[in-house]
Design an enzyme around this catalytic site. Structure first.
Site, mmCIF file in Angstrom:
data_model
loop_
_atom_site.group_PDB
_atom_site.id
_atom_site.type_symbol
_atom_site.label_atom_id
_atom_site.label_comp_id
_atom_site.label_asym_id
_atom_site.label_seq_id
_atom_site.Cartn_x
_atom_site.Cartn_y
_atom_site.Cartn_z
ATOM 1 C CG ASP A 458 -2.147 0.946 1.152
ATOM 2 O OD1 ASP A 458 -2.775 0.687 0.195
ATOM 3 O OD2 ASP A 458 -2.280 1.535 1.748
ATOM 4 C CD GLU A 461 -0.236 5.330 -4.354
ATOM 5 O OE1 GLU A 461 -1.264 4.390 -4.455
ATOM 6 O OE2 GLU A 461 0.080 5.632 -3.357
ATOM 7 C CG ASP A 537 -8.456 5.056 0.295
ATOM 8 O OD1 ASP A 537 -8.245 3.787 0.345
ATOM 9 O OD2 ASP A 537 -7.748 5.626 1.027
#
Length: 855
Positions: A458, A461, A537
């Protein structure tokens, strides 16, 4: 878990002939060899990595049936095959040096660089290097030099360097506008014409409807937080575009990982504009006999997913906010007591000591190994989250180890790049460095020994909390396999993908006999080789429920066949009806998980919300949700077959409706229903209070799943599903199912075949569900052929492979006969039949080759 601080057609799509004779699939292992081979990547055109596309491997690695062909991906560097010098274009033009060739008859590539000797950047996207297609024909006509195959002609103007691509039928696939190619600083801009009737798809993960025409999308991975529909960009971008016109399906893959954009005719002038901040332009043009073949060819170019473990297709339960070991045991106990099938439980950042990777909170999780053993005994696999940031703390042994191995990203000055994330100020490994990947993989191996079956990457990016851009500085230096690139020039795009790669390598090193499972939030073209993904999300709204279908379809178009969403939405309180409808949709997506945040924002304050589980809303919703999950488990053999096909051929598991009829204009923008494999059509109810909906059906005859209700395709029908899920089956299909299991750890004792009257062909793939025995022929691949003739339905069952399934008993349920059956024979012998509601039931103690029903 994410940025939790944020506020609210089968006969027409067979792959083409191979580039070289096949000797096995990419991940095939020779008998007795349990360690996956990794062949050295060779280079072509400097360091341009390029993959060619041949025929798809059918069923299992190395298994090629008559009439098909397989890619040669296992021949090592010392191949002794005769080499034919291929025809290539190499021209010094007004726009720079243009090089062009083909990697297969339907895949052209070209490169525009500053000079003939320019070293092109290493590519992380392509699966393996490919030589140019040897049989392309080179010619000169007027002002252009051309290359031609049986499918495409690629021409380059010798003066301007303008590129055109034309189909065999003479259609202009690529035609530059008058502005064509322009250099913009260190970047570039390339503009081509869009036909008036062209629909636009793909480009990775987007918060838009399926059809993208008229939009401009950003090529950048971004921590979008709790994003509403219409947000751009999101976490995962893939610069692959699928265009669909009447009679023409094609794709364009720009292997240019720098920050950029694709403008899909926002001006209304019929123009597509691709722009990036750093060059050169590396472009592939992919055509095929329909959108499915185009996607398959692109996916083979960037690499198909590995065959997932069977448990990954089960239901997964997660929450940001499970506080301690006792809570996990309570959830596991309740799941089994409620008889709700489930195969995986997730550990979000709550398990960590101060949110630090590779640690456990010693108070709340005093015995991690014991906890995971206990969950395993109950049939639960476990998955833990890992973020890329390593806390900057000289007293931390993980940080000291990373520092001593010099794995962290730096700026041009040599200063370590830092950013604030969950543990505080962190430094970040450079996953484009082999040294850093090896270090991270080693940490993963040691950490996962506690008993984790999978890992979840997670915030990769990568995301930070401390900068307005929510990521690392543009001038961050990435190793890029020794070649060097900045963050904005490509390091950002591939960061999450290479983290997933390293994580996967760590799991594989720990358990080489098991298939690793990695979930990633961020990625780039080719990320499917290392991990699965989901849509981040999402919000607990009906709008986000509806958005999920185009998101998963777009990811499939972009080569990422295995994805899904957090059922109910990650952030917010969905309410019972919305959660039920999302669970019904999720049960038909490749990745099926409930995951939610433990709070919502109200009046600028965090307000805790109730935990979200299948039983949260009580009856009658618990029973309805249980039924959706049970139906998922019944369909596991069908879903596993689709996953295997995605792993060998690159075929999307979830497909937009227009894949069935590419020239049907009415289907081009339909994104509230989808095809699941070849034989199922899913049309979830997506509106509050609705108990029915209108459904588009492709041509042919369709049945309600599990029933004999017949529908004529080619138009719309109304499904009065009530609280259920509208699900349709193509006539002639054989849908393999299992009895309901509480987890796949218990093997099924029966195989059930639901046969829907008609004439068609269906498939079933079976193996051990984990491990790599299938690469040594330890699989069973079945083809079911149905034929209706007069008052007789015939079912032929042919299988190849050496796997012996545990489910030896077979039940055949025949739906849709237009008269009561009078006799059934199995392999020439009469057998008794019984009624099972509207279906005809045949129970057998063994598998068969031919079943004939007379009615």
């Amino acid at each position: 878990m994410s940025s939790k601080l944020s506020t609210p057609d089968p006969d027409a799509t067979n792959p083409q002939a191979p580039l070289r004779p096949a000797s096995g699939a990419r991940r095939a292992l020779p008998p007795g060899d349990s360690t996956p081979r990794v062949w050295p990547r060779r280079t072509l055109l400097g360091t341009l990595a390029a993959a060619g596309l041949g025929g798809g491997v059918w069923w299992a690695a190395g298994q090629v049936l008559p009439g098909t062909s397989a890619l040669d991906t296992s021949s090592g560097p010392s191949s002794s095959a005769t080499v034919t010098t291929p025809a290539q274009i190499a021209l010094d033009t007004d726009r720079g040096y243009v090089r062009a060739d083909f990697v297969s008859p339907g895949v052209a590539r070209f490169v525009i660089s500053d000079a003939a000797g320019e070293r092109l950047p290493f590519s992380y996207a392509v699966d393996r290097d490919r030589p140019a297609f040897a049989e392309a024909e080179l010619s000169e006509t007027g002002a252009a030099t051309s290359l031609r195959t049986d499918e495409l002609t690629l021409a380059v103007d010798r003066r301007s360097g303008a590129v055109t691509v034309t189909s065999r039928a003479g259609a202009q696939v690529i035609e530059e506008t008058s502005r064509g190619f322009q250099r913009v600083g260190s970047g570039l801009r390339w503009q081509v014409r869009l036909a008036k009737d062209e629909s636009c798809y793909g480009l990775g993960e987007r918060a838009f409807p399926l059809s993208l025409r008229g939009r401009k999308v950003t090529l950048w991975n971004h921590d979008a937080g709790s994003y509403p529909p219409g947000s751009d960009p999101l976490y995962l971008n893939v610069p692959f575009y699928l265009g669909q016109r009447k009679g023409l399906s094609y794709g364009v893959f720009w292997d240019c990982p720098a920050r950029g954009s694709v403008d899909l005719d926002t001006s209304g002038d019929g123009e597509l504009t691709f722009a990036v901040e750093n060059g050169p332009l590396v472009c592939y043009v992919v055509t095929g006999a329909g959108p499915r073949q185009v996607v398959e060819r692109f996916t083979q170019l960037t690499g198909t997913m590995d065959l997932i473990p069977l448990w990954a297709l089960g239901y997964h339960q997660s929450r940001w906010g499970y506080p301690d070991a006792a809570h996990f045991k309570e959830v596991a106990t309740r799941m089994r007591r409620e008889r709700i099938p489930c195969d995986a439980l997730y550990f979000d950042i709550d398990y960590m000591d101060g949110f630090r990777d590779f640690t456990w909170d010693p108070t709340r999780f005093p015995d991690p190994a014991g906890l995971l053993r206990d969950l395993k005994k109950r049939g639960f696999h476990t998955v833990a989250i890992l973020d890329p940031g390593v806390k900057r703390d000289p007293a931390d042994p993980i940080y000291r180890s990373a520092t001593s191995h010099d794995v962290f990203l730096k700026r041009a000055s040599g200063e370590l790049v830092s950013g604030e994330v969950w543990p505080g100020v962190c430094n970040f490994p450079d996953f484009t460095s082999p040294t850093a990947r090896e270090w991270w993989a080693g940490q993963v191996t040691q950490f996962a020994k506690v008993g984790f079956d999978g890992l979840w990457n997670d915030m990769n990016e990568p995301a930070t909390f401390s900068d307005a851009t929510k990521t690392l500085p543009d001038d961050t230096r990435h190793d890029w396999e020794g070649e060097g690139r900045t963050h904005v020039a490509g390091g950002h795009a591939v960061y999450g993908m290479q983290m997933a790669r390293s994580t996967r390598e760590g799991l594989s090193a720990l358990r080489p006999q098991r298939r690793p499972f990695v979930l990633t939030r961020a990625g780039y073209a080719g990320v499917q080789r290392y991990a699965t993904t989901w849509n981040g999300d999402s919000l607990a709204t009906w709008e986000h429920l509806r958005l999920t279908i185009p998101q998963v379809c777009s990811l499939g178009i972009s080569g990422i066949a295995f994805s899904g969403a957090d059922a109910g939405g990650f952030r917010g309180e969905p309410g019972a009806e919305l959660y039920l409808r999302w669970m019904q949709l999720g049960s038909m997506l490749p990745y099926f998980r409930t995951h939610s945040a433990y709070y919502v924002w109200r009046n600028s304050r965090r307000v805790p919300v109730q935990e979200r589980h299948p039983w949260t809303y009580g009856e009658p919703y618990t029973s309805r949700i249980r039924a959706a999950i049970e139906q998922r488990y019944q369909l596991l053999p069908y879903l596993y077959t689709q996953a295997q096909r995605a792993a060998t051929q690159g075929t999307p598991i979830v497909r937009p409706l227009f894949f069935s009829e590419p020239d049907n204009d009415r289907f081009r923008a339909v994104d509230d229903q989808f095809l699941l494999g070849d034989d199922l059509l899913v049309a979830p109810i997506l509106t509050r209070g609705s108990r029915s909906r209108r459904v588009w059906l492709p041509k042919g005859t369709w049945f309600d799943f599990g029933a004999s209700t017949r529908h004529s395709g080619g138009g719309r029908v109304t499904s009065a599903a009530g609280w259920g899920l509208p699900l349709f089956v193509r006539a002639g299909a054989v849908i393999p199912t299992w009895p309901v299991l509480q987890s796949v750890e218990r093997a099924p004792d029966r195989l059930l075949l639901d046969v829907y009257a008609g004439s068609s062909e269906s498939t079933l793939y079976e193996d051990a569900g984990d491990g790599f025995g299938f690469q040594r022929d330890e699989y069973l691949a079945s083809t079911f052929t149905t034929a209706m003739s007069g008052r007789e339905l015939e079912l032929d069952w042919n299988s190849v492979g050496r796997f012996a399934p545990t489910a030896s008993d077979v039940e055949v349920r025949i739906h849709g006969l237009q008269a009561k059956p009078t006799a059934v024979t199995v392999d020439g012998k009469p057998v008794p039949l019984a009624a099972a509601g509207p279906a005809t039931l045949v129970s057998l103690s063994q598998r068969f080759q031919r079943l004939v029903v007379q009615f």
